[in-house]
Design an enzyme around this catalytic site. Structure first.
Site, mmCIF file in Angstrom:
data_model
loop_
_atom_site.group_PDB
_atom_site.id
_atom_site.type_symbol
_atom_site.label_atom_id
_atom_site.label_comp_id
_atom_site.label_asym_id
_atom_site.label_seq_id
_atom_site.Cartn_x
_atom_site.Cartn_y
_atom_site.Cartn_z
ATOM 1 N N GLU A 21 4.004 2.531 -2.601
ATOM 2 C CA GLU A 21 2.986 3.307 -3.317
ATOM 3 C C GLU A 21 3.283 4.802 -3.387
ATOM 4 O O GLU A 21 3.053 5.444 -4.417
ATOM 5 C CB GLU A 21 1.610 3.104 -2.676
ATOM 6 N N HIS A 50 -9.541 -3.267 2.650
ATOM 7 C CA HIS A 50 -9.490 -3.754 1.262
ATOM 8 C C HIS A 50 -10.861 -3.686 0.591
ATOM 9 O O HIS A 50 -11.158 -4.493 -0.291
ATOM 10 C CB HIS A 50 -8.990 -5.201 1.218
HETATM 11 C C1 LIG Z 1 0.208 -0.651 1.282
HETATM 12 C C2 LIG Z 1 -0.134 -1.961 0.697
HETATM 13 N N1 LIG Z 1 0.296 -2.262 -0.545
HETATM 14 C C3 LIG Z 1 0.009 -3.448 -1.094
HETATM 15 C C4 LIG Z 1 -0.731 -4.367 -0.410
HETATM 16 C C5 LIG Z 1 -1.089 -5.699 -1.048
HETATM 17 N N2 LIG Z 1 -0.300 -6.751 -0.389
HETATM 18 C C6 LIG Z 1 -0.811 -7.451 0.643
HETATM 19 S S1 LIG Z 1 0.312 -8.469 1.312
HETATM 20 C C7 LIG Z 1 1.489 -8.013 0.203
HETATM 21 C C8 LIG Z 1 2.835 -8.616 0.271
HETATM 22 C C9 LIG Z 1 3.459 -8.402 1.589
HETATM 23 O O1 LIG Z 1 4.675 -9.030 1.633
HETATM 24 P P1 LIG Z 1 5.394 -9.277 2.996
HETATM 25 O O2 LIG Z 1 5.473 -8.018 3.768
HETATM 26 O O3 LIG Z 1 6.674 -9.951 2.690
HETATM 27 O O4 LIG Z 1 4.399 -10.236 3.793
HETATM 28 P P2 LIG Z 1 4.022 -11.777 3.494
HETATM 29 O O5 LIG Z 1 2.767 -11.763 2.682
HETATM 30 O O6 LIG Z 1 5.149 -12.399 2.801
HETATM 31 O O7 LIG Z 1 3.762 -12.362 4.832
HETATM 32 C C10 LIG Z 1 0.998 -7.059 -0.676
HETATM 33 C C11 LIG Z 1 1.754 -6.452 -1.765
HETATM 34 C C12 LIG Z 1 -1.190 -4.000 0.873
HETATM 35 N N3 LIG Z 1 -1.977 -4.824 1.585
HETATM 36 N N4 LIG Z 1 -0.861 -2.811 1.406
#
Ligand SMILES: Cc1ncc(C[n+]2csc(CCOP(=O)(O)OP(=O)(O)O)c2C)c(N)n1
Ligand SMILES: [Mg+2]
Lengths: 324, 324
Positions: free
Chosen positions: A60, A129
């Site tokens: 971000e 959130h």
């Molecule tokens: C700073 C931020 N940006 C976006 C999100 C929305 N978001 C939640 S989980 C996620 C994906 C995370 O991917 P990963 O770190 O690979 O974890 P996984 O869900 O695969 O366990 C996103 C984009 C967030 N929670 N926080």
């Protein structure tokens, strides 16, 4: 006139603006093939291709700084930040970059970008959130901030935001995406900086934005049963404020209650309240009241979340105290 | 440096916890279908070997930071199943009295602080904990479990540089489940193996089969030993797969069926059971599975019957906001 959901209205605005102006491009997390976690960008990657509708890594801070500089370089970026709770990650780009250049560099540059995000509680999404951070963005000089409450305004304000020559923060609400209502058929825009008188009344002005407009209307219905005629003003633009509409309303009702879903201390409602004191002191028969979240993180559990979110009960009580 | 694998007893305990986590995830999925949960729930089916295997050798005074997908981390770190489930269901008996919800569970007494729904935020958190442990001269370590999506954030880079620079006792345990939300890692990262980045910090790194709890255990145990003895941080990239979608609000459609089938065939529970089958009787394993299922059933029955929390204004609110 077509009836569209709020999310569909936003989608239509994006599509039309991308068709109209090849400089407009979209980027953000999960907005491409998936169409956005709230489906606002659905179908746009298919229509405009992966170069103009870009899925990004989770970055971000960098993405926002890139929106600022890409806008300066001639593009019209529309960045989606998935949750308003992630806005703190964007703040250097907004406060130390976007906000300063036009003035400090003596009008040599312009930054026509839009940062779309969505906030608000009520979905059981927890403390990271669910926030409404209106005051965080409305605080920044050089930026405009809008928060539509209806599909019509979502559509018309987004078109205006994309066409605006400067940075606009566009605040959507997660509980409004499924709201269905009329949206104009033509290419009608809604100007930035204009409030909307939603309901006329003579006894008190309830001033709100986003989902709180609907909560205020529910409160106004209940107040009508008690013989209190409440006027409801939807700010639509958090910055700049539409002073004329606000002052006109307070001149008629002599009482004001400001409703905002965010925190109270140094919150958005405090700013509106102080502005009314500055400009309408002589019209007011009572101090301006505020209805806000308490100064707490938003808890997860349903009874706790319900207790902290402002709603008709709190608005009705504040109005009663104000007009008493 | 070479650490022996887990003893048979340790393997049994790891397997038992993995079964607990799986039954918990399945029960949550079922409850969600009946409308019995609130907000999105991020299940970790298919990733149990990472969360449980990596934390199995930790002391309760070692500190773990987790993510939005932390159920295996919670159980691995020794949290009580009933109190975890109660927190997920927003009950007073949960670890955080229903305030946190499933993404933010913390138990300071167990060295889990804590879940985090801001992607990437656990990485600098673990780094700061490691600094404090080092300054206090404790031989405890910090372990950060994070995703392939989180690995793309700026704070991940900054944390790893500082940890390597100051030789901090931290283990970066990258749970590579191939997706960040709906976006495949190939569309998020310029390199396929994220562990190659460790070279940029002169930090030791290794790739392990994240569906093999023993392989994860050995890699983590070596890294923990290095950190405890002043050897600094390690990056472990555990390759695994998210079998049940991003969350309960996932609309799907972006994961390849063949890919899912491939990983399902390598289910970490199947892998762990097959290993143990050579060491102990089938009846013992069956009994262990039945016991684990019972623990989860009892936890849900108790948590569902537990009271919801009651709202009270936290002193922090009144103290900082100057009253209502
Ligand atoms: C700073 C931020 N940006 C976006 C999100 C929305 N978001 C939640 S989980 C996620 C994906 C995370 O991917 P990963 O770190 O690979 O974890 P996984 O869900 O695969 O366990 C996103 C984009 C967030 N929670 N926080
Ligand atoms: Mg992932």
């Amino acid at each position: 006139m077509a009836k569209l959901r709020y999310a569909e209205a936003l989608n239509r605005a994006l599509r039309e603006e991308m068709q109209r102006d090849p400089l407009v491009f979209l980027f953000g997390e999960d907005i491409g093939s998936y169409g956005g976690v709230f489906k606002v960008t659905r179908g746009l990657m298919d229509e405009f291709g992966a170069a103009r509708v870009r899925d990004t890594p989770i970055s971000e801070q960098t993405l926002t700084a890139m929106a600022v500089s890409a806008a300066m370089a001639g593009s019209r970026p529309v960045l989606e930040i998935m949750y308003a709770d992630f806005m703190p990650l964007t703040l250097d780009a907004l406060i130390n970059q976007a906000s300063i250049y036009e003035y400090i560099w003596a009008d040599q540059v312009r930054m026509p970008f839009v940062l779309r995000t969505q906030g608000g509680g009520g979905a059981g999404a927890g403390a990271q959130h669910s926030k409404s951070l209106d005051s965080l963005v409305a605080h920044i000089p050089g930026l405009k901030a809008v928060a539509p409450a209806t599909p019509w305004d979502a559509y018309g304000l987004l078109k205006s935001a994309i066409r605006d020559p400067g940075p606009v923060i566009f605040l959507e609400h997660k509980l409004l995406y499924n709201m269905r209502d009329e949206v104009p058929d033509g290419e009608e825009t809604v100007p930035l900086g204009r409030a909307r008188l939603v309901r006329e009344g003579t006894d008190v002005s309830i001033i709100a934005s986003s989902r709180m407009v609907h909560e205020s209307l529910l409160a106004a219905d209940r107040l009508a049963g008690e013989g209190i005629a409440a006027e409801v003003v939807d700010l639509r633009s958090l910055r700049p404020l539409d002073l004329d509409t606000l002052l006109g309303s307070v001149a008629r009702t002599h009482h004001a209650v400001v409703v905002n879903e965010g925190w109270r201390f140094c919150g958005y409602a405090a700013e509106v309240s102080a502005t009314l004191m500055d400009h309408a002191f002589d019209d007011l028969d009572a101090p301006v009241a505020r209805v806000t979240m308490p100064d707490l993180p938003i808890p997860y559990s349903e009874p706790l979340e319900r207790a902290v979110l402002p709603g008709p009960d709190e608005i009705v009580a504040a109005v009663r105290r104000t007009v008493a | 440096m070479m650490t022996n694998g887990p003893s048979v007893d340790e393997q049994i305990e790891i397997y038992r916890k993995m079964v607990v986590v799986r039954r918990m995830e399945e029960a949550l999925g079922a409850l969600h279908k009946q409308g019995g949960t609130r907000g999105p729930i991020h299940r970790c089916d298919g990733q149990e070997a990472v969360g449980v295997g990596a934390t199995a050798m930790l002391r309760s005074s070692d500190q773990v930071t987790s993510t939005h997908r932390g159920h295996a981390h919670y159980i691995g770190k020794g949290l009580d199943v009933h109190r975890v489930v109660a927190e997920i269901l927003g009950k007073e008996t949960g670890y955080c009295r229903g305030r946190a919800g499933h993404m933010l569970v913390a138990s300071a007494a167990d060295g889990l602080v804590g879940g985090n729904a801001i992607v990437g935020a656990g990485i600098p958190a673990a780094t700061g904990i490691a600094l404090s442990l080092q300054l206090q001269g404790r031989d405890d370590v910090a372990m950060c479990l994070f995703g392939d999506g989180a690995a793309q954030t700026g704070i991940c880079h900054e944390s790893m540089n500082i940890a390597a620079l100051w030789k901090l006792p931290v283990i970066f345990l990258l749970e590579h489940n191939q997706y960040g939300l709906t976006v495949h890692h190939a569309a998020q990262s310029s390199v396929a193996d994220l562990s190659v980045r460790a070279a940029g910090y002169a930090m030791p790194a290794e790739i392990v089969d994240g569906n093999d709890s023993v392989a994860v255990y050995i890699a983590a145990a070596n890294a923990v030993e290095r950190a405890r003895s002043g050897g600094g941080p390690t990056l472990i990239e555990a390759k695994t797969y998210r079998l049940e979608g991003f969350s309960t609000s996932d609309m799907g459609g972006y994961q390849d069926e063949a890919e899912i089938a491939l990983w399902r065939a390598r289910d970490p529970l199947t892998v762990a059971r097959a290993r143990l089958a050579g060491e102990i009787d089938t009846e013992v394993l069956d009994g262990l599975e039945a016991d684990a299922a019972q623990v989860v059933d009892d936890a849900f029955a108790a948590a569902l019957a537990d009271p919801p929390p009651e709202f009270e204004l936290h002193p922090a609110s009144a103290a900082y906001s100057g009253g209502a």
